[in-house]
Design a protein around this motif. Sequence first.
Motif, PDB file in Angstrom:
ATOM      1  N   GLY A 148       0.798  -1.222   0.000  1.00  0.00           N
ATOM      2  CA  GLY A 148       0.000   0.000   0.000  1.00  0.00           C
ATOM      3  C   GLY A 148       0.830   1.269   0.000  1.00  0.00           C
ATOM      4  N   VAL A 149       1.991   1.241   0.660  1.00  0.00           N
ATOM      5  CA  VAL A 149       2.860   2.423   0.696  1.00  0.00           C
ATOM      6  C   VAL A 149       3.358   2.745  -0.706  1.00  0.00           C
ATOM      7  N   GLN A 150       3.811   1.712  -1.406  1.00  0.00           N
ATOM      8  CA  GLN A 150       4.324   1.915  -2.766  1.00  0.00           C
ATOM      9  C   GLN A 150       3.210   2.379  -3.701  1.00  0.00           C
ATOM     10  N   ALA A 151       2.060   1.726  -3.609  1.00  0.00           N
ATOM     11  CA  ALA A 151       0.940   2.084  -4.482  1.00  0.00           C
ATOM     12  C   ALA A 151       0.468   3.503  -4.204  1.00  0.00           C
ATOM     13  N   ASN A 152       0.470   3.890  -2.937  1.00  0.00           N
ATOM     14  CA  ASN A 152       0.001   5.233  -2.574  1.00  0.00           C
ATOM     15  C   ASN A 152       0.928   6.312  -3.115  1.00  0.00           C
ATOM     16  N   SER A 153       2.229   6.123  -2.964  1.00  0.00           N
ATOM     17  CA  SER A 153       3.189   7.113  -3.472  1.00  0.00           C
ATOM     18  C   SER A 153       3.112   7.218  -4.987  1.00  0.00           C
ATOM     19  N   MET A 154       3.000   6.069  -5.635  1.00  0.00           N
ATOM     20  CA  MET A 154       2.908   6.050  -7.088  1.00  0.00           C
ATOM     21  C   MET A 154       1.639   6.763  -7.549  1.00  0.00           C
ATOM     22  N   ALA A 155       0.507   6.438  -6.926  1.00  0.00           N
ATOM     23  CA  ALA A 155      -0.765   7.039  -7.318  1.00  0.00           C
ATOM     24  C   ALA A 155      -0.783   8.537  -7.045  1.00  0.00           C
ATOM     25  N   SER A 156      -0.207   8.942  -5.903  1.00  0.00           N
ATOM     26  CA  SER A 156      -0.182  10.371  -5.562  1.00  0.00           C
ATOM     27  C   SER A 156       0.637  11.170  -6.562  1.00  0.00           C
ATOM     28  N   ALA A 157       1.814  10.629  -6.912  1.00  0.00           N
ATOM     29  CA  ALA A 157       2.685  11.333  -7.853  1.00  0.00           C
ATOM     30  C   ALA A 157       2.060  11.405  -9.238  1.00  0.00           C
ATOM     31  N   MET A 158       1.484  10.307  -9.706  1.00  0.00           N
ATOM     32  CA  MET A 158       0.903  10.277 -11.044  1.00  0.00           C
ATOM     33  C   MET A 158      -0.384  11.088 -11.113  1.00  0.00           C
ATOM     34  N   SER A 159      -1.152  11.056 -10.045  1.00  0.00           N
ATOM     35  CA  SER A 159      -2.379  11.843 -10.004  1.00  0.00           C
ATOM     36  C   SER A 159      -2.066  13.334 -10.008  1.00  0.00           C
ATOM     37  N   GLY A 160      -1.031  13.723  -9.231  1.00  0.00           N
ATOM     38  CA  GLY A 160      -0.640  15.123  -9.197  1.00  0.00           C
ATOM     39  C   GLY A 160      -0.056  15.608 -10.509  1.00  0.00           C
ATOM     40  N   ALA A 161       0.655  14.708 -11.208  1.00  0.00           N
ATOM     41  CA  ALA A 161       1.307  15.106 -12.457  1.00  0.00           C
ATOM     42  C   ALA A 161       0.335  15.161 -13.627  1.00  0.00           C
ATOM     43  N   PRO A 174      -6.752   8.091  -8.723  1.00  0.00           N
ATOM     44  CA  PRO A 174      -6.011   7.005  -8.061  1.00  0.00           C
ATOM     45  C   PRO A 174      -6.630   5.631  -8.316  1.00  0.00           C
ATOM     46  N   TRP A 175      -7.936   5.578  -8.475  1.00  0.00           N
ATOM     47  CA  TRP A 175      -8.588   4.308  -8.777  1.00  0.00           C
ATOM     48  C   TRP A 175      -8.096   3.752 -10.109  1.00  0.00           C
ATOM     49  N   VAL A 176      -7.987   4.613 -11.099  1.00  0.00           N
ATOM     50  CA  VAL A 176      -7.511   4.181 -12.418  1.00  0.00           C
ATOM     51  C   VAL A 176      -6.072   3.682 -12.328  1.00  0.00           C
ATOM     52  N   ILE A 177      -5.249   4.418 -11.585  1.00  0.00           N
ATOM     53  CA  ILE A 177      -3.846   4.023 -11.423  1.00  0.00           C
ATOM     54  C   ILE A 177      -3.752   2.683 -10.702  1.00  0.00           C
ATOM     55  N   GLY A 178      -4.573   2.517  -9.654  1.00  0.00           N
ATOM     56  CA  GLY A 178      -4.567   1.261  -8.908  1.00  0.00           C
ATOM     57  C   GLY A 178      -4.946   0.074  -9.771  1.00  0.00           C
ATOM     58  N   VAL A 179      -5.987   0.218 -10.573  1.00  0.00           N
ATOM     59  CA  VAL A 179      -6.438  -0.877 -11.440  1.00  0.00           C
ATOM     60  C   VAL A 179      -5.398  -1.173 -12.518  1.00  0.00           C
ATOM     61  N   ILE A 189      -2.731  -9.505  -2.491  1.00  0.00           N
ATOM     62  CA  ILE A 189      -1.758  -8.436  -2.712  1.00  0.00           C
ATOM     63  C   ILE A 189      -2.257  -7.460  -3.774  1.00  0.00           C
ATOM     64  N   LEU A 190      -2.985  -7.948  -4.766  1.00  0.00           N
ATOM     65  CA  LEU A 190      -3.546  -7.055  -5.778  1.00  0.00           C
ATOM     66  C   LEU A 190      -4.611  -6.150  -5.164  1.00  0.00           C
ATOM     67  N   ALA A 191      -5.411  -6.703  -4.252  1.00  0.00           N
ATOM     68  CA  ALA A 191      -6.411  -5.886  -3.554  1.00  0.00           C
ATOM     69  C   ALA A 191      -5.733  -4.849  -2.673  1.00  0.00           C
ATOM     70  N   ALA A 192      -4.614  -5.233  -2.022  1.00  0.00           N
ATOM     71  CA  ALA A 192      -3.883  -4.299  -1.167  1.00  0.00           C
ATOM     72  C   ALA A 192      -3.322  -3.139  -1.975  1.00  0.00           C
ATOM     73  N   VAL A 193      -2.942  -3.402  -3.225  1.00  0.00           N
ATOM     74  CA  VAL A 193      -2.423  -2.350  -4.092  1.00  0.00           C
ATOM     75  C   VAL A 193      -3.517  -1.325  -4.408  1.00  0.00           C
ATOM     76  N   VAL A 194      -4.698  -1.813  -4.761  1.00  0.00           N
ATOM     77  CA  VAL A 194      -5.804  -0.895  -5.056  1.00  0.00           C
ATOM     78  C   VAL A 194      -6.166  -0.087  -3.821  1.00  0.00           C
ATOM     79  N   GLN A 195      -6.241  -0.756  -2.662  1.00  0.00           N
ATOM     80  CA  GLN A 195      -6.577  -0.059  -1.426  1.00  0.00           C
ATOM     81  C   GLN A 195      -5.528   0.995  -1.090  1.00  0.00           C
ATOM     82  N   GLY A 196      -4.259   0.653  -1.252  1.00  0.00           N
ATOM     83  CA  GLY A 196      -3.195   1.608  -0.961  1.00  0.00           C
ATOM     84  C   GLY A 196      -3.235   2.809  -1.881  1.00  0.00           C
ATOM     85  N   ALA A 197      -3.586   2.582  -3.145  1.00  0.00           N
ATOM     86  CA  ALA A 197      -3.619   3.675  -4.122  1.00  0.00           C
ATOM     87  C   ALA A 197      -4.641   4.733  -3.749  1.00  0.00           C
ATOM     88  N   VAL A 198      -5.742   4.325  -3.127  1.00  0.00           N
ATOM     89  CA  VAL A 198      -6.818   5.279  -2.805  1.00  0.00           C
ATOM     90  C   VAL A 198      -6.803   5.705  -1.342  1.00  0.00           C
TER      91      VAL A 198
END
Length: 523
Positions: free
Chosen positions: A167-180, A185-190, A426-435
């Motif tokens: 979730g930490v990795q997914a969250n940082s990735m989603a935050s950076a890509m969403s901001g850029a 974040p849902w789209v990035i997570g999926v 783990i795939l569910a944890a990635v989506v949850q972390g992204a959002v």
Amino acid sequence: MRDLLDTVNGYVFSNALVYLCLGAGLYFSIRSRFVQVRQVKEMVRLMLKGEKSPSGVSSFQALTMSLAGRIGTGNIAGVATAIAFGGPGAMFWMWAVAFLGASTSYVECTLGQVYKTRDDLTGEYRGGPAYYLSRAMAHTRAASAFKVYGLVFAAVTMLACGVLLPGVQANSMASAMSGAWGVSPWVIGVATVIVLAFVIIGGVKRIAAFASVVVPFMAVVYILLALIIVFANAGEVPGILKLIFESAFGLDAGFGAIVGSAVLWGVKRGVYSNEAGQGTGPHAAAAAEVSHPAKQGLVQAFAVYVDTLFVCSATGFLILSTGAYRVFEGESETGAVLAEGGDFLPADAAVGPSYAQAGFDTLWNGAGSTFIAVSLAFFCLTTIIAYYYMAETNLRFLLGRFNTIEIPGIRSTLGGTSTRILQAVILAAVVQGAVSTATEAWVLGDIGVGLMAWLNIVGIIILQQPAYKCLRDYERQKKSGLDPQFDPIALGIRGATFWENYDPSTGKDRVPAGERQAPTAPD
């Protein structure tokens, strides 16, 4: 729930763990006669040379698998957080824990190789703390206690790598890509889940092949571009070095009050990033095809340098040389601002990737957010893949308890079903972390890292002796002009059942597979 998690994190990642990491690293350095200094040349040679087989990956692939787990959001967002809450001096303590942690990595990764086994279902090499914790003491009166210790570590690692850390990795990735780019974040997570599913379902070989291409490429590109920024601000470097060392020891008046925070955040984020002592590196180390465990131990020691001294330092100097940082009192963004590097950092910039983004923007205005988003996408993706491999390895360890079941096909069915469940989790944890929010994700991640580090460091302090025997044996054979071959029986190392039946000179088992005893559950 948030208060409960903060309380748990306060106990798990306390000052006691910080000083345990530093103290253990210093102790291992002395015991190994500072192997991380003496054998640097050999580390590089071994990193570039190695064999692979149907069962094991090459030393370089094992290194990149390990780096995939080490190089992630901690190298960008983690460094920024350490500076924000610990001041510039946190960089010194990140270096310190990396230097000392290289010897810790040697010990744990050599143990991972010594006590590895061959997966009964896939034929691949498996190993890690759960394996050496349960096998190394199997011949002693403490065997039962260490069997339980190994099971506990395996369960904790499955929880940490399968649920808490992705979730930490997914969250940082989603935050950076969403901001850029303004992407949800849902789209990035999926989208991340789709890519991950393709890689992890292919097993360790596909994971190794993916990591061996992506990790070196992105690490080199990131470091080179960061260095261009630093060189453009070369005049600031002497002052930055002075500031780092003075604030690390409270000699700078502006940071004297937070010298404790510098140590805490430097070590905390250093361990999170380079993972020395956390117990993650031995999983990748055990997957390598080598003729002597010390070979992969040395390669993995160098991985700590790559992660912290190269990638983390690139981020730190990028942020500090451009003045794209703020330091807060009280280890919180709500605290008073103790210092800031300049007026280039936006007033509303949150602690994390935005510091690095602002640093890049000083030279390539507007490109920082995109470059950091792309970097984090690759770094975080490969880290999540590495987490999955570690979780799966510990699942295999736990499934070993069912090796005595005689019902035809039940073990393979159980193994396949449980693996698919782990992949879904783990795939569910990635989506949850992204959002999720960044704070929620980091608290869970810190708990995961802390739990693994406590269990592993205490374990390798007890079990360290075989790692030194391997080092002395390796150095003796090298001095005699030989390509070192490992024989655990000759060295008096017990419990290394894989190596007892394996001939390193031929890469084959000494006893034909049909004549060997059926594999038993991991001890």
